[in-house]
Design an enzyme around this catalytic site. Structure first.
Site, short mmCIF file in Angstrom:
data_model
loop_
_atom_site.label_atom_id
_atom_site.label_comp_id
_atom_site.label_asym_id
_atom_site.label_seq_id
_atom_site.Cartn_x
_atom_site.Cartn_y
_atom_site.Cartn_z
N LYS A 1 0.73 -0.98 0.19
CA LYS A 1 -0.08 -0.11 -0.07
C LYS A 1 0.96 1.19 0.06
O LYS A 1 0.44 2.05 -0.76
CB LYS A 1 -0.98 -0.11 1.33
CG LYS A 1 -1.55 1.23 1.57
CD LYS A 1 -2.50 1.22 2.90
CE LYS A 1 -1.78 1.48 4.08
NZ LYS A 1 -1.59 3.21 4.35
N ASN A 2 1.82 1.22 0.74
CA ASN A 2 2.47 2.53 1.08
C ASN A 2 3.66 2.78 0.03
O ASN A 2 4.30 3.78 0.18
CB ASN A 2 3.29 2.63 2.39
CG ASN A 2 2.12 2.90 3.57
OD1 ASN A 2 0.99 3.19 3.08
ND2 ASN A 2 2.40 2.68 4.90
N ARG B 1 -1.16 15.25 12.86
CA ARG B 1 -0.06 15.32 11.64
C ARG B 1 -0.03 16.30 10.75
O ARG B 1 -0.91 16.65 9.84
CB ARG B 1 -0.94 13.89 10.97
CG ARG B 1 -1.20 12.85 11.66
CD ARG B 1 -1.44 11.43 11.13
NE ARG B 1 -0.30 10.94 10.00
CZ ARG B 1 -0.48 10.08 9.31
NH1 ARG B 1 -1.81 9.26 9.56
NH2 ARG B 1 0.25 9.28 8.41
N CYS C 1 -5.74 13.04 13.08
CA CYS C 1 -6.43 11.69 12.69
C CYS C 1 -6.20 10.63 13.99
O CYS C 1 -5.57 11.36 14.82
CB CYS C 1 -5.91 10.90 11.46
SG CYS C 1 -4.30 10.19 11.82
#
Ligand code: EPU
Length: 427
Positions: free
Chosen positions: A30-31, A129, A124
């Site tokens: 995913k990343n 963040r 979040c």
């Protein structure tokens, strides 16, 4: 992909009995795929990516790219992105707010189209963040910034981003990737210092190099990007295996496995996790692209401290804490990256775990403690996965809500658990 926010997993645990066996193939990361999809905007034309996981975040990134005027499609692990018509510089507010990784599009859009307007991604569940590194870094490359509480706009000089040196006062994965891709279109060399060294940064650099970029040092603290002409890669680009999904299944195997094998994995991306499991007494055997683990008779306590790569990944801290509840003795868990990433622990305690939180960055786990089934909601992808692990080792049947958050990062997780013998279904 339809996102249904009312789904949950119903999982019946084995009351600590090691009942799982078999093998699980790991998906693309995913990343890694998210920054590479954003980087495809740097080039004009069609990019094909393979080994792309069918997860919600990939579909959200396609929608964000389409909002800019690009075209994206996904089928059977292949994602195609055409960027010829990209001309909108305003990111979709709702989607960009929901997906923190939307910040990856800031650099590519700015470098390609000359300006970008985006909402503040906000805090979040992992904690605050900020995006200060992004704003200040682009100012260093000659951009002007305007913004209010709702949205921000960065505008590049008419001739394009200038060269320069950026020192990241905090190591940031997406900031490193964002500046690396934007700098490919800068007018002069850009030097990035104190860079994140995650395998996903290296994968993004590899993709950009296939497009013609001249990048030195990805995977080290200093990256230098020289101006270059870039075009879409000649061949489909394969996304690297997901080390966090792999680590999640290693932890499941250490918890309940009788020879659980994961395939399509790069063991060298998982040194810190493999080492922690070895210290805990977990039998572990790696080949070039597989790893096999089993539950030992006794799991030993150990201390883990999350750290930028190659240290222990923060994304596996919650799953690892679940494993530590079954280990003999006292373990310390120190979370150094995010200030809200121990919040899920209260729910593990309601399942019977003996964990004390000392401050937002430190907890101690005493074990082993039998866990009891509960009805709980995962607050984010990785804590949700940690609760599934807890449900799998507990006695009784748990309901783990917020399946859609787990789906953001794990493809068909219940089918993979089932294939190893776990009793789990989605409602
Ligand atoms: N930070 C700042 N200012 C900034 C940006 C970041 O202070 O402008 C701070 C953050 O607050 C944090 C630290 O830098 O304390 C490191 O965060 P980083 O920026 O590296 O996180 P990220 O790039 O937003 C990526 C992954 C996360 C993973 C972290 C840490 C992607 C899309 N996301 O996030 O993955 O936890 O790196 O490894 O690559 C997940 O997959 O579940 C996930 C949250």
């Amino acid at each position: 992909m339809n996102i249904n926010e009312n789904q949950a997993f119903i999982i019946t645990g084995s009351a600590g009995e090691p009942t799982l066996s078999g093998s699980v193939a790991i998906e693309g990361a995913k990343n890694a795929v998210l920054p590479i999809m954003a980087a495809s905007l740097i080039v004009d034309g069609e990019t094909q990516l393979t080994n792309v996981p069918n997860i919600a975040d990939v579909h959200s990134m396609i929608s964000l790219l389409e909002g800019i005027g690009a075209y994206g499609s996904y089928r059977d692990g292949v994602c195609s992105i055409r960027t010829q018509d990209a001309k909108n510089t305003i990111l979709d507010q709702t989607l960009a707010k929901r997906l923190r990784a939307s910040v990856l599009l800031i650099g590519a859009t700015l470098a390609r189209l000359g300006s970008v307007t985006f909402p503040h991604p906000g805090g979040c569940v992992l904690g605050s963040r900020p995006i200060d590194l992004f704003i200040e870094g682009f100012q260093t490359l000659g951009c002007s910034f305007t913004g209010d509480e709702e949205s921000s706009t960065l505008t590049a000089p008419p001739e394009g981003l200038s060269g320069g040196t950026i020192f990241f006062r905090v190591m940031s994965v997406t900031a490193t990737e964002t500046f690396m891709m934007a700098a490919v279109r800068a007018q002069a060399p850009v030097t990035l210092k104190n860079c994140a060294m995650e395998p996903e940064v290296v994968a993004t650099a590899d993709f950009l190099k296939k497009c013609g970029a001249r990048i030195e040092g990805a995977g080290t603290p200093t990256i230098i990007i020289h101006p270059a002409h870039v075009e879409p890669p000649q061949e489909p680009f394969a996304v690297i295996p997901d080390r966090i999904e792999a680590g999640s299944f290693l932890i499941l195997g250490a918890l309940l496995g009788k020879d659980v094998t994961i395939t399509n994995v790069r063991p060298s991306d998982l040194d810190a996790v493999i080492e922690a499991l070895r210290v805990m007494g977990v039998p572990i055997h790696a080949t070039e692209d597989t790893i096999t683990v089993s539950r030992p008779d006794t799991l030993r306590a150990t201390d883990i401290r999350t750290h930028e790569h190659p240290g222990f990944p923060t994304d596996l801290q919650a799953p690892m804490t679940t494993l530590l509840t079954q280990a003999e003795g006292e373990s310390a868990v120190v979370e150094t990256i995010f200030d809200g990433r121990l919040n899920y622990i209260d729910d593990l305690v309601t399942m019977g775990a003996d964990i004390r939180i000392w401050n937002p960055h430190k907890a101690t786990v005493k074990g082993p403690t039998p866990l009891k089934a509960r009805d709980i909601d995962g607050p984010d992808i990785r804590a949700g996965l940690a609760f599934l692990l807890a449900g799998a080792v507990a006695s009784g049947t748990s309901r783990i809500g917020n399946a859609h958050l787990i789906d953001r990062g794990y493809q068909q997780i219940e089918q993979k658990f089932q294939s190893l013998g776990a009793t789990i279904e989605r409602t």
